[in-house]
Enzyme design. Structure first.
Site, PDB file in Angstrom:
ATOM      1  N   GLU A  52       8.204   7.086  33.780  1.00 18.43           N
ATOM      2  CA  GLU A  52       7.479   6.329  32.484  1.00 18.43           C
ATOM      3  C   GLU A  52       7.363   7.311  30.966  1.00 18.43           C
ATOM      4  O   GLU A  52       6.376   8.008  31.003  1.00 18.43           O
ATOM      5  CB  GLU A  52       6.470   5.793  32.639  1.00 18.43           C
ATOM      6  CG  GLU A  52       6.171   4.580  33.948  1.00 18.43           C
ATOM      7  CD  GLU A  52       5.108   3.623  33.762  1.00 18.43           C
ATOM      8  OE1 GLU A  52       5.490   2.401  33.606  1.00 18.43           O
ATOM      9  OE2 GLU A  52       3.947   4.042  33.405  1.00 18.43           O
ATOM     10  N   LYS A  82      -2.946  -3.642  33.423  1.00 20.68           N
ATOM     11  CA  LYS A  82      -3.842  -2.709  32.723  1.00 20.68           C
ATOM     12  C   LYS A  82      -5.148  -3.518  32.485  1.00 20.68           C
ATOM     13  O   LYS A  82      -5.493  -4.157  33.608  1.00 20.68           O
ATOM     14  CB  LYS A  82      -3.293  -2.534  31.201  1.00 20.68           C
ATOM     15  CG  LYS A  82      -1.903  -1.896  31.516  1.00 20.68           C
ATOM     16  CD  LYS A  82      -1.317  -1.308  29.921  1.00 20.68           C
ATOM     17  CE  LYS A  82      -0.034  -0.896  30.317  1.00 20.68           C
ATOM     18  NZ  LYS A  82       0.432  -0.004  29.296  1.00 20.68           N
ATOM     19  N   GLY A 110       4.399   0.631  25.768  1.00 18.76           N
ATOM     20  CA  GLY A 110       3.558  -0.372  24.835  1.00 18.76           C
ATOM     21  C   GLY A 110       3.919  -0.140  23.527  1.00 18.76           C
ATOM     22  O   GLY A 110       3.385  -0.483  22.582  1.00 18.76           O
ATOM     23  N   GLU A 161      -1.753   6.561  30.868  1.00 20.11           N
ATOM     24  CA  GLU A 161      -2.949   6.310  29.999  1.00 20.11           C
ATOM     25  C   GLU A 161      -4.099   7.002  30.849  1.00 20.11           C
ATOM     26  O   GLU A 161      -5.065   7.245  30.253  1.00 20.11           O
ATOM     27  CB  GLU A 161      -3.003   4.791  30.164  1.00 20.11           C
ATOM     28  CG  GLU A 161      -2.170   4.169  29.207  1.00 20.11           C
ATOM     29  CD  GLU A 161      -1.595   2.655  29.262  1.00 20.11           C
ATOM     30  OE1 GLU A 161      -2.492   1.995  30.265  1.00 20.11           O
ATOM     31  OE2 GLU A 161      -0.659   2.186  28.657  1.00 20.11           O
ATOM     32  N   SER A 168       8.145  -0.480  28.190  1.00 28.14           N
ATOM     33  CA  SER A 168       8.795  -1.387  27.415  1.00 28.14           C
ATOM     34  C   SER A 168      10.055  -2.264  27.891  1.00 28.14           C
ATOM     35  O   SER A 168      10.991  -2.612  27.288  1.00 28.14           O
ATOM     36  CB  SER A 168       9.198  -0.971  25.942  1.00 28.14           C
ATOM     37  OG  SER A 168       7.955  -0.485  25.449  1.00 28.14           O
ATOM     38  N   GLY A 191       3.266  -4.920  29.552  1.00 30.96           N
ATOM     39  CA  GLY A 191       3.248  -6.256  28.625  1.00 30.96           C
ATOM     40  C   GLY A 191       3.977  -7.449  29.112  1.00 30.96           C
ATOM     41  O   GLY A 191       3.360  -8.302  28.988  1.00 30.96           O
ATOM     42  N   HIS A 212      -1.074   7.136  36.132  1.00 37.08           N
ATOM     43  CA  HIS A 212      -0.431   6.520  35.045  1.00 37.08           C
ATOM     44  C   HIS A 212      -0.795   7.394  33.609  1.00 37.08           C
ATOM     45  O   HIS A 212      -1.935   7.757  33.471  1.00 37.08           O
ATOM     46  CB  HIS A 212      -1.054   4.970  34.713  1.00 37.08           C
ATOM     47  CG  HIS A 212      -0.319   4.273  33.711  1.00 37.08           C
ATOM     48  ND1 HIS A 212      -0.435   4.442  32.349  1.00 37.08           N
ATOM     49  CD2 HIS A 212       0.692   3.415  33.911  1.00 37.08           C
ATOM     50  CE1 HIS A 212       0.128   3.646  31.643  1.00 37.08           C
ATOM     51  NE2 HIS A 212       0.982   2.967  32.672  1.00 37.08           N
ATOM     52  N   ASN A 271       2.090  -4.105  35.733  1.00 34.89           N
ATOM     53  CA  ASN A 271       0.842  -3.159  35.400  1.00 34.89           C
ATOM     54  C   ASN A 271       0.132  -4.000  34.342  1.00 34.89           C
ATOM     55  O   ASN A 271       0.443  -4.135  33.276  1.00 34.89           O
ATOM     56  CB  ASN A 271       0.928  -1.985  35.043  1.00 34.89           C
ATOM     57  CG  ASN A 271       0.051  -1.143  34.618  1.00 34.89           C
ATOM     58  OD1 ASN A 271      -1.303  -1.428  34.891  1.00 34.89           O
ATOM     59  ND2 ASN A 271       0.123  -0.176  33.927  1.00 34.89           N
TER      60      ASN A 271
HETATM   61  C1  PEP Z   1       3.256   0.524  31.742  1.00 36.91           C
HETATM   62  O1  PEP Z   1       2.142   0.449  31.389  1.00 36.91           O
HETATM   63  O2  PEP Z   1       3.243   1.142  32.698  1.00 36.91           O
HETATM   64  C2  PEP Z   1       4.123   0.084  31.021  1.00 36.91           C
HETATM   65  C3  PEP Z   1       5.374   0.472  31.224  1.00 36.91           C
HETATM   66  O3  PEP Z   1       4.052  -0.719  29.902  1.00 36.91           O
HETATM   67  P1  PEP Z   1       4.942  -1.529  28.920  1.00 36.91           P
HETATM   68  O4  PEP Z   1       5.802  -2.373  29.679  1.00 36.91           O
HETATM   69  O5  PEP Z   1       3.916  -2.284  27.900  1.00 36.91           O
HETATM   70  O6  PEP Z   1       5.545  -0.393  28.043  1.00 36.91           O
END
Ligand code: PEP
Length: 256
Positions: free
Chosen positions: A170, A15, A176, A100, A216, A238, A98, A13
């Protein structure tokens, strides 16, 4: 072993990162590193990058995903993109719900359901995101919350359509933040999600649905997370922006 009934899926992802030229470059870097992957590899890019990404992934097994889609096919919805538009752009997968989007853009369980159904109607694969905040975890409501998110998001989705749904667990507190759920914590909630699917569709369907962990996940912790019995893949933020890190997670999924 039920895990063998399921396809492992690693999805990046991105983003709101990368211009079209940067997207093409990153996919060109990823291409040789995942050429022999046995898991499914999906890269979910910003809308503006879809064309460049689809072109860069042509002739490979890398699938291109979007990060949202509207529930209507077209109409007066300024700034939105519909499922038929995504399909026409070469998209096979779309992330829906998601955290976000839920937190910053007012997505509700109800709008998530409408978007899920629109994407499925168009023949797309859906990566449905669910997960709790740190406060909800502290209050001990994680299991009932994710079960409810799953139930509402899948309202009206048929058993046949469910085969094109991937659920991503998630935890919001892990996205993040560099704070990963332990493999045991992540697996326990993925098992709860599988139970929720079983309650809705039966055990056979639940045993076949791919459930990812996201939050993460990186090249260092992926192997342990992906070896858990109820974790079938990852949604990676990330670490999906660096080709070697993303590829290392794909390799871990192949071994998981
Ligand atoms: C995500 O945005 O779905 C995600 C898991 O981000 P990160 O791996 O950066 O925590």
């Amino acid at each position: 072993m039920n895990k063998q009934l399921r396809k492992a899926v690693i999805a990046g992802n991105w983003k709101m990162n990368n211009t079209p030229a940067e997207a093409a470059h990153l996919i060109e870097e990823i291409r040789p590193l995942v050429a022999n992957a046995s898991c499914d590899v999906v890269v979910c890019v910003p809308f503006i990058d879809l064309h460049a990404a689809a072109k860069a992934a042509q002739g490979t097994t890398i699938r291109i995903g979007a990060q949202n889609c509207h529930w209507a096919q077209n109409g007066a919805f300024t700034g939105e993109i519909s499922a038929p538009m995504l399909r026409a752009a070469g998209v096979t997968h779309v992330i829906i719900g998601h955290s976000e989007r839920r937190t910053y853009f007012g997505e509700t369980n109800g709008t998530v359901n409408r978007r899920v159904r629109a994407a499925l109607d168009e023949g797309l694969n859906v990566i449905l995101c669910v997960g709790e905040s740190s406060e909800q975890r502290r209050q001990g409501v994680t299991d009932e919350l994710v079960a409810m998110q799953v139930k509402i998001a899948l309202d009206g989705v048929t058993e046949a359509e469910l085969q094109r749904v991937i659920i991503a667990y998630e935890p919001i507190w892990a996205i993040g933040t560099g704070k990963t759920a332990t493999a045991q914590q992540a697996n326990a909630v993925c098992a709860v999600i599988r139970g929720a699917v079983a309650a809705l569709y039966g055990t056979d369907c639940a045993n076949k649905i791919t459930i990812q962990y996201g939050g993460s996940m990186n090249a260092q912790n992926a192997a342990e997370l992906l070896s858990q019995p109820d974790i079938d893949g990852g949604l990676i933020g990330g670490a999906s922006l660096k080709a070697p890190d993303f590829a290392a997670i794909v390799t871990a999924a192949d071994k998981g």
